[in-house]
Design a protein around this motif. Sequence first.
Motif, PDB file in Angstrom:
ATOM      1  N   PHE A 135       0.810  -1.219   0.000  1.00  0.00           N
ATOM      2  CA  PHE A 135       0.000   0.000   0.000  1.00  0.00           C
ATOM      3  C   PHE A 135       0.845   1.272   0.000  1.00  0.00           C
ATOM      4  CE2 PHE A 135       0.838  -1.091   4.360  1.00  0.00           C
ATOM      5  CZ  PHE A 135       1.123   0.116   4.966  1.00  0.00           C
ATOM      6  N   VAL A 136       2.170   1.131   0.181  1.00  0.00           N
ATOM      7  CA  VAL A 136       3.047   2.300   0.199  1.00  0.00           C
ATOM      8  C   VAL A 136       3.428   2.710  -1.228  1.00  0.00           C
ATOM      9  CG1 VAL A 136       5.293   3.182   0.969  1.00  0.00           C
ATOM     10  CG2 VAL A 136       3.932   1.725   2.485  1.00  0.00           C
ATOM     11  N   GLU A 137       3.449   1.733  -2.145  1.00  0.00           N
ATOM     12  CA  GLU A 137       3.808   2.027  -3.530  1.00  0.00           C
ATOM     13  C   GLU A 137       2.896   3.107  -4.117  1.00  0.00           C
ATOM     14  OE1 GLU A 137       4.616  -1.302  -6.246  1.00  0.00           O
ATOM     15  OE2 GLU A 137       4.231  -2.622  -4.534  1.00  0.00           O
TER      16      GLU A 137
ATOM     17  N   VAL B 291       6.931   6.997   5.141  1.00  0.00           N
ATOM     18  CA  VAL B 291       7.428   5.914   5.998  1.00  0.00           C
ATOM     19  C   VAL B 291       8.680   6.401   6.709  1.00  0.00           C
ATOM     20  CG1 VAL B 291       8.167   3.515   6.119  1.00  0.00           C
ATOM     21  CG2 VAL B 291       6.542   4.226   4.344  1.00  0.00           C
ATOM     22  N   GLN B 292       8.639   6.348   8.036  1.00  0.00           N
ATOM     23  CA  GLN B 292       9.772   6.836   8.819  1.00  0.00           C
ATOM     24  C   GLN B 292      10.373   5.685   9.630  1.00  0.00           C
ATOM     25  OE1 GLN B 292       8.947  10.316  11.187  1.00  0.00           O
ATOM     26  NE2 GLN B 292      11.120  10.776  11.418  1.00  0.00           N
ATOM     27  N   PRO B 293      11.666   5.407   9.454  1.00  0.00           N
ATOM     28  CA  PRO B 293      12.299   4.326  10.211  1.00  0.00           C
ATOM     29  C   PRO B 293      12.663   4.746  11.629  1.00  0.00           C
ATOM     30  CG  PRO B 293      13.854   5.266   8.649  1.00  0.00           C
ATOM     31  CD  PRO B 293      12.557   5.985   8.435  1.00  0.00           C
TER      32      PRO B 293
ATOM     33  N   PRO C 252      12.735  10.226   7.264  1.00  0.00           N
ATOM     34  CA  PRO C 252      12.074   9.401   6.241  1.00  0.00           C
ATOM     35  C   PRO C 252      12.912   9.375   4.967  1.00  0.00           C
ATOM     36  CG  PRO C 252      10.535  10.972   7.217  1.00  0.00           C
ATOM     37  CD  PRO C 252      11.907  11.376   7.666  1.00  0.00           C
ATOM     38  N   PRO C 253      13.223   8.205   4.438  1.00  0.00           N
ATOM     39  CA  PRO C 253      14.017   8.145   3.207  1.00  0.00           C
ATOM     40  C   PRO C 253      13.146   8.367   1.978  1.00  0.00           C
ATOM     41  CG  PRO C 253      13.485   5.943   3.928  1.00  0.00           C
ATOM     42  CD  PRO C 253      12.920   6.874   4.970  1.00  0.00           C
ATOM     43  N   PRO C 254      13.721   8.794   0.854  1.00  0.00           N
ATOM     44  CA  PRO C 254      12.946   8.927  -0.387  1.00  0.00           C
ATOM     45  C   PRO C 254      12.621   7.541  -0.944  1.00  0.00           C
ATOM     46  CG  PRO C 254      15.263   9.410  -0.784  1.00  0.00           C
ATOM     47  CD  PRO C 254      15.115   9.236   0.695  1.00  0.00           C
TER      48      PRO C 254
ATOM     49  N   GLN D 135      11.736  -3.260  -3.180  1.00  0.00           N
ATOM     50  CA  GLN D 135      12.794  -2.264  -3.028  1.00  0.00           C
ATOM     51  C   GLN D 135      12.596  -1.445  -1.762  1.00  0.00           C
ATOM     52  OE1 GLN D 135      12.084  -0.435  -6.888  1.00  0.00           O
ATOM     53  NE2 GLN D 135      14.032  -1.214  -7.688  1.00  0.00           N
ATOM     54  N   ILE D 136      11.326  -1.119  -1.470  1.00  0.00           N
ATOM     55  CA  ILE D 136      11.017  -0.372  -0.248  1.00  0.00           C
ATOM     56  C   ILE D 136      11.431  -1.178   0.976  1.00  0.00           C
ATOM     57  CG2 ILE D 136       9.138   0.507   1.189  1.00  0.00           C
ATOM     58  CD1 ILE D 136       7.684   1.248  -1.432  1.00  0.00           C
ATOM     59  N   ALA D 137      11.061  -2.457   1.005  1.00  0.00           N
ATOM     60  CA  ALA D 137      11.393  -3.322   2.136  1.00  0.00           C
ATOM     61  C   ALA D 137      12.903  -3.450   2.316  1.00  0.00           C
ATOM     62  CB  ALA D 137      10.765  -4.696   1.946  1.00  0.00           C
ATOM     63  N   GLU D 138      13.625  -3.639   1.219  1.00  0.00           N
ATOM     64  CA  GLU D 138      15.078  -3.790   1.290  1.00  0.00           C
ATOM     65  C   GLU D 138      15.762  -2.499   1.735  1.00  0.00           C
ATOM     66  OE1 GLU D 138      16.076  -5.097  -2.602  1.00  0.00           O
ATOM     67  OE2 GLU D 138      15.342  -7.156  -2.299  1.00  0.00           O
ATOM     68  N   THR D 139      15.262  -1.366   1.226  1.00  0.00           N
ATOM     69  CA  THR D 139      15.843  -0.070   1.594  1.00  0.00           C
ATOM     70  C   THR D 139      15.647   0.213   3.083  1.00  0.00           C
ATOM     71  OG1 THR D 139      15.477   0.849  -0.617  1.00  0.00           O
ATOM     72  CG2 THR D 139      15.747   2.423   1.191  1.00  0.00           C
ATOM     73  N   LEU D 140      14.435   0.011   3.554  1.00  0.00           N
ATOM     74  CA  LEU D 140      14.140   0.282   4.958  1.00  0.00           C
ATOM     75  C   LEU D 140      14.865  -0.694   5.875  1.00  0.00           C
ATOM     76  CD1 LEU D 140      10.317   1.016   4.632  1.00  0.00           C
ATOM     77  CD2 LEU D 140      12.111   2.676   5.161  1.00  0.00           C
TER      78      LEU D 140
END
Length: 275
Positions: free
Chosen positions: A169-171, A177-179, A243-245, A253-258
């Motif tokens: 749902f983030v795509e 999204v903030q880590p 929050p990353p871009p 890709q979102i999961a791997e980046t975070l």
Amino acid sequence: MTHPRPQNFFNTFGAILKFATFWILVVVQLPVIFLLPRGRLSVKYMGFFMRILLVLAGIKIRVHGKLSSHRPLLVISNHISIFEIATFPVALGGSFIAKKEMESWPLVGWVSRKFGVVFIDRRPSHAIDALKQVQDTLTTVSYPIFLFPEGTTTNGAYVKPFKSTLFNFVENSNVVVQPLVMNYRYRNGDVISDADMAEHFAYFDNAKQDMGPKCSRERSAFGQVFHIMMLGGFTVELTVLPPPPLAGMDRKQIAETLHKIVSDKYMELKNRPIK
């Protein structure tokens, strides 16, 4: 390096008194929780409710950084034990996305629903409905929602890979999204060794660990609360990162980046004492 407080008669008796006091206070508050309307008010009340547990368990909180003011805001973090459920609302406000199984826990499920927790069924056959529920919730609330993308707790020696399905749902959405990186320390700020973390402070399933030490005795959730009360508590250090871009990335890709952001920072901080 500090070691866990020795377990003796006095610590055990003190834990019994604290544990009993907690449940008495829970029962006293049930009528208030029952009357609270679901929404922002009940979510704010969760912070008050959880603070009682933290005081009795001896949990201290240190926060570095601030949450984004953007809404909708999804805050993701590593996950070590059940105490994140208490420390996050107290320190940062907001509510959670949790696994469906928790909804059936006696009393816990009902109270969690009142406190705005969104329960999702992670089975592939229910993925579409679950993610739609999360998306609908995020776009209608004014407070942050917390998610543990590992899908389970760990022994604290590492951060498990994040489940990419949780980011569907983030795509191509306006969700920020903030880590957040969460570490446990002794109450005086000293580092907890991996062995002591696994044996005493983390709450996890031995069978689900990919590396690091395991505990000699797996406890129930309530058993873990009692054990921490007997040990005298610990300090939770919360490090909020920018929050990353993520624009243009797919869910994997979102999961791997975070995961890389959280894992790298966690490994950097886990052996550094709080000064």
